[in-house]
Design an enzyme around this catalytic site. Structure first.
Site, PDB file in Angstrom:
ATOM      1  N   GLU A 233       0.833  -1.199   0.000  1.00  0.00           N
ATOM      2  CA  GLU A 233       0.000   0.000   0.000  1.00  0.00           C
ATOM      3  C   GLU A 233       0.863   1.242   0.000  1.00  0.00           C
ATOM      4  O   GLU A 233       1.971   1.236   0.543  1.00  0.00           O
ATOM      5  CB  GLU A 233      -0.878   0.015   1.249  1.00  0.00           C
ATOM      6  CG  GLU A 233      -1.797  -1.164   1.317  1.00  0.00           C
ATOM      7  CD  GLU A 233      -2.795  -1.026   2.453  1.00  0.00           C
ATOM      8  OE1 GLU A 233      -2.896   0.056   3.049  1.00  0.00           O
ATOM      9  OE2 GLU A 233      -3.464  -2.031   2.723  1.00  0.00           O
TER      10      GLU A 233
ATOM     11  N   LYS B 120       2.250   4.573   1.319  1.00  0.00           N
ATOM     12  CA  LYS B 120       2.381   5.076   2.692  1.00  0.00           C
ATOM     13  C   LYS B 120       2.186   6.586   2.676  1.00  0.00           C
ATOM     14  O   LYS B 120       3.009   7.335   2.166  1.00  0.00           O
ATOM     15  CB  LYS B 120       3.756   4.732   3.274  1.00  0.00           C
ATOM     16  CG  LYS B 120       3.896   5.129   4.726  1.00  0.00           C
ATOM     17  CD  LYS B 120       5.208   4.624   5.311  1.00  0.00           C
ATOM     18  CE  LYS B 120       5.273   4.759   6.823  1.00  0.00           C
ATOM     19  NZ  LYS B 120       5.069   6.093   7.326  1.00  0.00           N
TER      20      LYS B 120
ATOM     21  N   ARG C  70      -2.534   9.302  11.716  1.00  0.00           N
ATOM     22  CA  ARG C  70      -3.399   8.137  11.730  1.00  0.00           C
ATOM     23  C   ARG C  70      -4.693   8.457  12.477  1.00  0.00           C
ATOM     24  O   ARG C  70      -4.662   9.122  13.511  1.00  0.00           O
ATOM     25  CB  ARG C  70      -2.654   7.030  12.451  1.00  0.00           C
ATOM     26  CG  ARG C  70      -3.327   5.702  12.419  1.00  0.00           C
ATOM     27  CD  ARG C  70      -2.291   4.708  12.850  1.00  0.00           C
ATOM     28  NE  ARG C  70      -2.765   3.362  12.874  1.00  0.00           N
ATOM     29  CZ  ARG C  70      -1.937   2.327  12.955  1.00  0.00           C
ATOM     30  NH1 ARG C  70      -0.624   2.527  13.016  1.00  0.00           N
ATOM     31  NH2 ARG C  70      -2.394   1.104  12.988  1.00  0.00           N
TER      32      ARG C  70
ATOM     33  N   ARG D 288      -3.558   8.172  17.012  1.00  0.00           N
ATOM     34  CA  ARG D 288      -2.700   7.036  17.284  1.00  0.00           C
ATOM     35  C   ARG D 288      -2.460   6.862  18.774  1.00  0.00           C
ATOM     36  O   ARG D 288      -2.258   5.774  19.285  1.00  0.00           O
ATOM     37  CB  ARG D 288      -1.392   7.378  16.561  1.00  0.00           C
ATOM     38  CG  ARG D 288      -0.362   6.363  16.507  1.00  0.00           C
ATOM     39  CD  ARG D 288       0.906   7.054  16.057  1.00  0.00           C
ATOM     40  NE  ARG D 288       1.975   6.487  16.830  1.00  0.00           N
ATOM     41  CZ  ARG D 288       2.794   5.567  16.356  1.00  0.00           C
ATOM     42  NH1 ARG D 288       2.717   5.181  15.125  1.00  0.00           N
ATOM     43  NH2 ARG D 288       3.716   5.051  17.132  1.00  0.00           N
TER      44      ARG D 288
ATOM     45  N   GLU E 186      -5.209   6.883   7.289  1.00  0.00           N
ATOM     46  CA  GLU E 186      -4.268   7.985   7.442  1.00  0.00           C
ATOM     47  C   GLU E 186      -4.911   9.218   6.808  1.00  0.00           C
ATOM     48  O   GLU E 186      -5.370   9.160   5.656  1.00  0.00           O
ATOM     49  CB  GLU E 186      -2.950   7.624   6.731  1.00  0.00           C
ATOM     50  CG  GLU E 186      -1.841   8.620   6.906  1.00  0.00           C
ATOM     51  CD  GLU E 186      -0.998   8.389   8.174  1.00  0.00           C
ATOM     52  OE1 GLU E 186      -1.349   7.528   9.015  1.00  0.00           O
ATOM     53  OE2 GLU E 186       0.009   9.108   8.307  1.00  0.00           O
TER      54      GLU E 186
ATOM     55  N   PHE F 213      -7.354   1.898   5.576  1.00  0.00           N
ATOM     56  CA  PHE F 213      -6.600   0.685   5.254  1.00  0.00           C
ATOM     57  C   PHE F 213      -6.955  -0.543   6.092  1.00  0.00           C
ATOM     58  O   PHE F 213      -6.456  -1.625   5.840  1.00  0.00           O
ATOM     59  CB  PHE F 213      -5.095   0.938   5.296  1.00  0.00           C
ATOM     60  CG  PHE F 213      -4.604   1.634   6.557  1.00  0.00           C
ATOM     61  CD1 PHE F 213      -4.519   0.966   7.759  1.00  0.00           C
ATOM     62  CD2 PHE F 213      -4.187   2.957   6.496  1.00  0.00           C
ATOM     63  CE1 PHE F 213      -4.042   1.597   8.889  1.00  0.00           C
ATOM     64  CE2 PHE F 213      -3.704   3.598   7.632  1.00  0.00           C
ATOM     65  CZ  PHE F 213      -3.631   2.923   8.830  1.00  0.00           C
TER      66      PHE F 213
ATOM     67  N   ARG G 252       4.771  -4.020  17.200  1.00  0.00           N
ATOM     68  CA  ARG G 252       5.494  -3.904  15.950  1.00  0.00           C
ATOM     69  C   ARG G 252       5.919  -5.313  15.569  1.00  0.00           C
ATOM     70  O   ARG G 252       6.840  -5.860  16.136  1.00  0.00           O
ATOM     71  CB  ARG G 252       6.719  -3.021  16.223  1.00  0.00           C
ATOM     72  CG  ARG G 252       7.366  -2.392  15.020  1.00  0.00           C
ATOM     73  CD  ARG G 252       8.495  -1.485  15.453  1.00  0.00           C
ATOM     74  NE  ARG G 252       8.049  -0.287  16.139  1.00  0.00           N
ATOM     75  CZ  ARG G 252       7.552   0.783  15.527  1.00  0.00           C
ATOM     76  NH1 ARG G 252       7.442   0.811  14.225  1.00  0.00           N
ATOM     77  NH2 ARG G 252       7.177   1.826  16.222  1.00  0.00           N
TER      78      ARG G 252
HETATM   79  P1  AMP Z   1       5.865   4.865  10.979  1.00  0.00           P
HETATM   80  O1  AMP Z   1       5.116   5.919  11.762  1.00  0.00           O
HETATM   81  O2  AMP Z   1       6.959   5.417  10.105  1.00  0.00           O
HETATM   82  O3  AMP Z   1       6.286   3.705  11.836  1.00  0.00           O
HETATM   83  O4  AMP Z   1       4.837   4.213   9.916  1.00  0.00           O
HETATM   84  C1  AMP Z   1       3.621   3.680  10.307  1.00  0.00           C
HETATM   85  C2  AMP Z   1       2.534   4.723  10.111  1.00  0.00           C
HETATM   86  O5  AMP Z   1       2.319   4.985   8.728  1.00  0.00           O
HETATM   87  C3  AMP Z   1       1.192   4.268  10.586  1.00  0.00           C
HETATM   88  O6  AMP Z   1       1.065   4.452  11.971  1.00  0.00           O
HETATM   89  C4  AMP Z   1       0.238   5.161   9.807  1.00  0.00           C
HETATM   90  O7  AMP Z   1       0.026   6.359  10.524  1.00  0.00           O
HETATM   91  C5  AMP Z   1       1.016   5.524   8.553  1.00  0.00           C
HETATM   92  N1  AMP Z   1       0.462   4.995   7.296  1.00  0.00           N
HETATM   93  C6  AMP Z   1       0.420   5.677   6.130  1.00  0.00           C
HETATM   94  N2  AMP Z   1      -0.112   4.943   5.157  1.00  0.00           N
HETATM   95  C7  AMP Z   1      -0.423   3.736   5.691  1.00  0.00           C
HETATM   96  C8  AMP Z   1      -1.000   2.526   5.170  1.00  0.00           C
HETATM   97  N3  AMP Z   1      -1.349   2.403   3.896  1.00  0.00           N
HETATM   98  N4  AMP Z   1      -1.150   1.480   6.013  1.00  0.00           N
HETATM   99  C9  AMP Z   1      -0.790   1.597   7.317  1.00  0.00           C
HETATM  100  N5  AMP Z   1      -0.247   2.704   7.865  1.00  0.00           N
HETATM  101  C10 AMP Z   1      -0.066   3.767   7.061  1.00  0.00           C
END
Ligand code: AMP
Length: 621
Positions: free
Chosen positions: A281, A283, A288, A303, A333, A373, A448
């Site tokens: 998907e 990103k 969130r 979040r 998101e 998502f 995680r």
């Molecule tokens: P990170 O904050 O870098 O660990 O990445 C995870 C975060 O990406 C999630 O908590 C979401 O807020 C965001 N996110 C953006 N697009 C997506 C997606 N398609 N699926 C899941 N999370 C997403």
């Protein structure tokens, strides 16, 4: 329970530097409390009156707390202020003046936990004209009957500065300890453990059984906490019904769950090797949001489980129109999209939508789109345990076409090449990268795991993925910085296993002058005389602070360092450090325990090493 007893527990918790001792103390407290009060006692240990997501704010400003203190002690406001300057903590001032009251109390009774809780709740509910007076009166009423040790904590709770240093994992450990005996009676589990311990020597056996039982209990409790982050409720059910009580905790619209988090890998090849055919998907770089629909009522949570319902009216409306289910919980998101060009605005613009005032104007200027998502619940059914592919299918079915809610762009593939192409495509549209999702994985709340794997351009070069670090203290600064009183921040990452914060960097750049002044003010409100119990550090900053604020930092790379404690162990004494760290922004959406973890830093270090030696992936940005 008398509040004096609870205050004595607080005092012991505050004084101990040992996490094991903290766990034992909490376990004792749990045993001593009865079923009517345990819920409230747990909230008070967390420095709150209800689970965080309910956002019941018992906050009172320093001025009003001083007013209450002056009222009951006979000390003037000036005297109280002077003591505050000397001691740096109104809790200590309260303790001191309560011991030497100049006027005798009019009516004084032993305080119970329930009475204290009741008044604090009234303080939190007071609003409108005259509410400050009412709050002062309610706090003064408690202080009037308080012994010095009680006064210290009575004052710290409304100041939101309890300083016990107890994190949720430690509370969960304490619950676990108390139920080892009960779990031991479970034949099935005991058989499993016996099997695991076939090779273990007889003399070690009992200890090992105990350890494994505790581990399982902790997992059982944490699983529930992840779908309903309310330790008061967990405690109450455990107290009333033992381990059977945990069964009653389930996902429910209106109660935010702790979100699933993504792992990292450096290339599409590695992702496919790890999880095989998967969904990829886009990103999106926004924030969130979990949408909870209960009939016509829509609630939005961040979040961090904060209620954001009032902030995004266009999403509320769209949820009513576009979600084809009576009740549902879904995740997505949100980000601001330029309606003319269809382009995504950068994160800084999207963040402007997180506000309490001028909501309608900003919504007009930067309307949000929510890219959904995941679907966790629909019309009475918990979907969390279904494989992702099925949840996504259900999600696709219930989202009607419309303007503000869209499904995330997604492909299913087992070809690294195709994934790579999708990745490049996403980057060229100004997105952050992609998230690959294991088609067979359940929704893993609060953790995680490799159910989700993110791939960003940045992993291919130097360390460009930012890390979220907790501020643990500050250095006063030299030269030009002296006038701001703040030169660098000692910061660290979270060790989930031990519930500790371990140092990773001294962040000394990336601030504006105003930023530094603001930061110092903010930190001085939570400063501590000594190193907080949960902090592990070899460095000594000029001022320690309660681990509370998280900042996003970038660095050139992660290096090994003998100065820092993140990842440090006896065999390999060096810890890890950030090279040339700089602050990007304050992350108000994360709690200290939600910062980057020690494990993530170690993983990022390994990843960076592999990238350097193997040259995986395409060109760096
Ligand atoms: P990170 O904050 O870098 O660990 O990445 C995870 C975060 O990406 C999630 O908590 C979401 O807020 C965001 N996110 C953006 N697009 C997506 C997606 N398609 N699926 C899941 N999370 C997403």
């Amino acid at each position: 329970m008398q509040f004096r007893k609870l205050s004595e527990y607080f005092e012991r918790l505050e004084a101990t530097p040992s996490r094991l001792e903290m766990t034992d103390l909490l376990s004792g407290l749990f045993k001593e409390a009865n079923a009517n009060e345990i819920e409230k006692i747990i909230y008070l240990c967390q420095g709150q009156l209800a689970p965080a997501y309910m956002q019941i704010d018992v906050g009172m400003g320093e001025k009003f707390v001083m007013e209450a203190l002056s009222k009951v002690s006979g000390y003037t406001r000036e005297e109280i202020e002077k003591l505050f300057k000397e001691l740096g903590d109104l809790g200590l001032v309260a303790e001191k003046v309560s011991g030497k009251k100049r006027q005798s109390a009019l009516f004084s009774a032993e305080l119970t936990v329930l009475k204290v809780y009741e008044n604090l709740m009234k303080i939190s509910k007071a609003s409108g004209t005259g509410s400050q007076e009412a709050k002062i009166k309610l706090l003064a009423e408690l202080l009037n009957s308080a012994k010095p040790v009680e006064a210290k904590y009575l004052v710290r709770i409304p100041l939101q500065n309890l300083r016990l240093g107890v994190g949720d994992p430690t509370i969960m450990d304490a619950f676990a300890i108390n139920f080892i005996g009960e779990l031991r009676k479970n034949k099935k589990i005991m058989q499993e453990i016996e099997k695991e311990l076939k090779e273990t020597k007889e003399e070690k056996r009992n200890e090992e059984i105990e350890r494994r039982l505790k581990f399982r209990l902790r997992e059982m409790i944490e699983d529930k906490y992840n779908v309903r982050p309310d330790l008061g409720n967990v405690a109450k059910l455990l107290k009333q019904k033992g381990l059977d009580g945990l069964r009653e905790i389930d996902i429910e619209p209106g109660i935010p769950i702790r979100p699933s988090l993504a792992e990292r890998l450096p290339s599409s090849e590695e992702i496919i090797r790890k999880i095989g055919k998967c969904a990829c998907e886009a990103k999106y770089d926004g924030f969130r949001i979990a949408v909870h629909k209960k009939g016509n009522e829509i609630l939005l949570f961040s979040r961090r489980q904060e209620n954001m319902t009032s902030m995004f009216p266009e999403i509320i409306e769209a949820a009513r129109r576009q979600i084809n289910a009576k009740d549902a919980i879904l995740e997505g998101e949100a980000l601001a999209v330029n309606e003319q060009t269809g382009e995504y605005f950068p994160f800084q613009i999207t963040m402007q939508r997180k506000r309490k005032y001028d909501i309608a104007e900003k919504a007009e200027e930067y309307p949000l789109k929510l890219f959904v998502f995941d679907l966790l619940y629909r019309d009475g059914k918990n979907l969390m345990n279904l494989p992702f592919s099925e949840r996504r299918r259900e999600l696709d079915k219930i989202i009607k076409k419309g303007d503000a809610i869209e499904l995330t762009k997604s492909i299913i593939t087992d070809s690294p090449k195709e994934m790579e192409k999708f990745f490049e495509d996403s980057i060229s549209k100004g997105l952050e990268g992609i998230i690959a999702k294991d088609l067979n994985a359940k929704y893993i709340a609060g953790a995680r795991k490799f159910a989700w794997i993110k791939l960003k351009r940045s992993y291919r070069g130097a360390l460009e993925d930012s890390v979220d670090v907790v501020i643990l203290g500050y250095y006063k600064g030299k030269g030009l910085r002296t006038e701001f009183g703040l030169g660098a921040l000692l910061s660290g990452v979270y060790d989930e296993k031990e519930d500790k914060f371990r140092t990773l960097a001294k962040v000394g750049s990336g601030f504006t002058e105003e930023g530094m002044v603001e930061m110092k003010k903010m930190l001085d409100k939570i400063k501590r005389g000594n190193k907080p119990a949960r902090v592990d550090s070899l460095l000594e900053p000029d001022v320690w602070v309660e681990p509370k604020y998280v900042i996003e930092a970038r660095a050139d790379e992660i290096t090994k360092s003998p100065m820092h404690t993140a990842g440090r162990n006896e065999k390999d004494t060096d810890g890890y450090a950030l090279r040339f760290p700089r602050m990007i922004k304050l992350r108000t959406d994360r709690k200290a325990e939600e910062a980057t973890t020690v494990k993530e830093i170690i993983d990022m270090y390994k990843l960076q090493k592999r990238v350097k030696t193997e040259d995986v992936g395409t060109d760096a940005a």
